[in-house]
Motif scaffolding. Structure first.
Motif, PDB file in Angstrom:
ATOM      1  N   TRP A   1      44.528  68.708  29.512  1.00 15.78           N
ATOM      2  CA  TRP A   1      43.409  68.390  28.576  1.00 15.78           C
ATOM      3  C   TRP A   1      41.870  68.966  28.827  1.00 15.78           C
ATOM      4  CZ3 TRP A   1      38.967  65.144  29.614  1.00 15.78           C
ATOM      5  CH2 TRP A   1      38.294  64.764  28.768  1.00 15.78           C
ATOM      6  N   PHE A   2      41.712  69.027  30.025  1.00 21.33           N
ATOM      7  CA  PHE A   2      40.307  69.690  30.686  1.00 21.33           C
ATOM      8  C   PHE A   2      40.385  70.944  30.419  1.00 21.33           C
ATOM      9  CE2 PHE A   2      40.259  65.871  33.905  1.00 21.33           C
ATOM     10  CZ  PHE A   2      38.986  65.347  33.471  1.00 21.33           C
ATOM     11  N   GLY A   3      41.490  71.566  30.556  1.00 16.10           N
ATOM     12  CA  GLY A   3      41.495  73.025  30.115  1.00 16.10           C
ATOM     13  C   GLY A   3      41.411  73.391  28.841  1.00 16.10           C
ATOM     14  N   PHE A   4      41.940  72.704  27.945  1.00 14.74           N
ATOM     15  CA  PHE A   4      41.962  72.778  26.452  1.00 14.74           C
ATOM     16  C   PHE A   4      40.471  72.675  25.921  1.00 14.74           C
ATOM     17  CE2 PHE A   4      43.309  70.656  22.127  1.00 14.74           C
ATOM     18  CZ  PHE A   4      43.774  71.605  21.777  1.00 14.74           C
ATOM     19  N   VAL A   5      39.915  71.657  26.269  1.00 14.64           N
ATOM     20  CA  VAL A   5      38.358  71.199  26.004  1.00 14.64           C
ATOM     21  C   VAL A   5      37.623  72.548  26.675  1.00 14.64           C
ATOM     22  CG1 VAL A   5      36.543  69.749  26.050  1.00 14.64           C
ATOM     23  CG2 VAL A   5      38.914  68.788  25.646  1.00 14.64           C
ATOM     24  N   THR A   6      37.593  72.704  27.799  1.00 13.01           N
ATOM     25  CA  THR A   6      36.895  73.635  28.344  1.00 13.01           C
ATOM     26  C   THR A   6      36.874  74.949  27.778  1.00 13.01           C
ATOM     27  OG1 THR A   6      36.962  72.398  30.548  1.00 13.01           O
ATOM     28  CG2 THR A   6      36.180  74.710  30.519  1.00 13.01           C
ATOM     29  N   PHE A   7      38.188  75.314  27.611  1.00  9.42           N
ATOM     30  CA  PHE A   7      38.474  76.772  26.993  1.00  9.42           C
ATOM     31  C   PHE A   7      37.837  76.955  25.859  1.00  9.42           C
ATOM     32  CE2 PHE A   7      40.870  79.495  24.315  1.00  9.42           C
ATOM     33  CZ  PHE A   7      40.563  80.734  24.957  1.00  9.42           C
ATOM     34  N   ALA A   8      37.929  75.863  24.800  1.00  8.74           N
ATOM     35  CA  ALA A   8      37.438  75.750  23.553  1.00  8.74           C
ATOM     36  C   ALA A   8      35.967  76.038  23.562  1.00  8.74           C
ATOM     37  CB  ALA A   8      37.946  74.698  22.490  1.00  8.74           C
ATOM     38  N   ALA A   9      35.442  75.168  24.526  1.00  4.94           N
ATOM     39  CA  ALA A   9      34.019  74.974  24.334  1.00  4.94           C
ATOM     40  C   ALA A   9      33.410  76.465  24.905  1.00  4.94           C
ATOM     41  CB  ALA A   9      33.305  74.102  25.633  1.00  4.94           C
ATOM     42  N   PHE A  10      33.821  76.973  25.869  1.00  7.04           N
ATOM     43  CA  PHE A  10      33.572  78.457  26.343  1.00  7.04           C
ATOM     44  C   PHE A  10      33.725  79.536  25.077  1.00  7.04           C
ATOM     45  CE2 PHE A  10      33.520  76.856  30.682  1.00  7.04           C
ATOM     46  CZ  PHE A  10      32.024  77.346  30.906  1.00  7.04           C
ATOM     47  N   TYR A  11      34.891  79.320  24.464  1.00  2.38           N
ATOM     48  CA  TYR A  11      35.129  80.517  23.539  1.00  2.38           C
ATOM     49  C   TYR A  11      34.409  80.413  22.266  1.00  2.38           C
ATOM     50  CZ  TYR A  11      37.815  82.954  19.801  1.00  2.38           C
ATOM     51  OH  TYR A  11      37.886  83.557  18.670  1.00  2.38           O
ATOM     52  N   PHE A  12      34.091  79.150  21.895  1.00  2.00           N
ATOM     53  CA  PHE A  12      33.179  78.874  20.615  1.00  2.00           C
ATOM     54  C   PHE A  12      31.669  79.108  21.043  1.00  2.00           C
ATOM     55  CE2 PHE A  12      36.719  76.489  18.841  1.00  2.00           C
ATOM     56  CZ  PHE A  12      37.107  77.266  17.752  1.00  2.00           C
ATOM     57  N   PHE A  13      31.457  78.821  22.218  1.00  2.00           N
ATOM     58  CA  PHE A  13      29.848  79.304  22.723  1.00  2.00           C
ATOM     59  C   PHE A  13      29.487  80.627  22.524  1.00  2.00           C
ATOM     60  CE2 PHE A  13      26.587  80.345  25.804  1.00  2.00           C
ATOM     61  CZ  PHE A  13      25.891  79.705  25.508  1.00  2.00           C
ATOM     62  N   PHE A  14      30.614  81.613  22.885  1.00  2.00           N
ATOM     63  CA  PHE A  14      30.472  82.987  22.978  1.00  2.00           C
ATOM     64  C   PHE A  14      30.872  83.760  21.761  1.00  2.00           C
ATOM     65  CE2 PHE A  14      30.511  82.027  27.654  1.00  2.00           C
ATOM     66  CZ  PHE A  14      29.312  82.380  28.108  1.00  2.00           C
ATOM     67  N   LYS A  15      31.723  83.060  20.805  1.00  2.00           N
ATOM     68  CA  LYS A  15      32.364  83.731  19.754  1.00  2.00           C
ATOM     69  C   LYS A  15      31.876  83.160  18.237  1.00  2.00           C
ATOM     70  CE  LYS A  15      35.012  86.502  21.745  1.00  2.00           C
ATOM     71  NZ  LYS A  15      35.172  88.173  21.571  1.00  2.00           N
TER      72      LYS A  15
END
Length: 166
Positions: A1-15
């Protein structure tokens, strides 16, 4: 869960900054509502076993999780709510329109997280259903009314007018 949320947050922040703002506001409002509810009405459940009927690696993993994640202040489920928020961001993102496999994988992962919270007794079905209800409300506000776009345009206009004055 932490990985899913964190990955998405970073991905969308940069992309995809627009999708990042939608996901961020979706999760922030939900987590704030959760904190307010838990402050006003502390809650919990009594679904967990006192003792496991067998001892193996899986029961030890669940027991370890239960020690760190107590069955208190869990309504509505933030695990469920944020999993839905991340999946919606992925499903709605222009970056994944032609990437059906990623959207399906996101749905499977979000669904697995939601089911796991019930199966390992982190949350009750009531916690899950109320998280879904809150998600529906936020979906209508954020994805159907373009509230975020209006806020961003307002902030952009305010920032733009300040730079012209100064």
């Amino acid at each position: 869960w932490f990985g899913f949320v964190t990955f998405a947050a970073f991905y969308f922040f940069f992309k995809d900054r627009n999708e990042f703002y939608k996901m961020a506001i979706f999760t922030i409002i939900g987590m704030t509502a959760f904190l307010i509810i838990s402050t006003i009405w502390p809650n919990g459940h009594h679904l967990r076993l006192e003792e496991f009927p067998r001892d193996n690696i899986f029961t030890q993993m669940v027991a370890s999780l239960w020690k760190t994640d107590t069955p208190t202040n869990l309504w509505p489920s933030i695990h469920v709510y944020n999993s839905i928020a991340v999946h919606l961001a992925i499903a709605k993102s222009k970056h994944f329109v032609n990437r059906k496999g990623i959207r399906i994988a996101s749905f499977v992962l979000a669904s697995s997280i939601i089911l796991a919270t019930v199966f390992i007794k982190q949350h009750s079905v009531f916690d899950v259903l109320t998280a879904f209800a809150l998600s529906v409300i936020m979906y209508l506000v954020i994805y159907r009314n373009d509230l975020i776009l209006a806020i961003r345009q307002s902030l952009h206009r305010d920032g733009h007018s300040r730079t012209q004055i100064g």
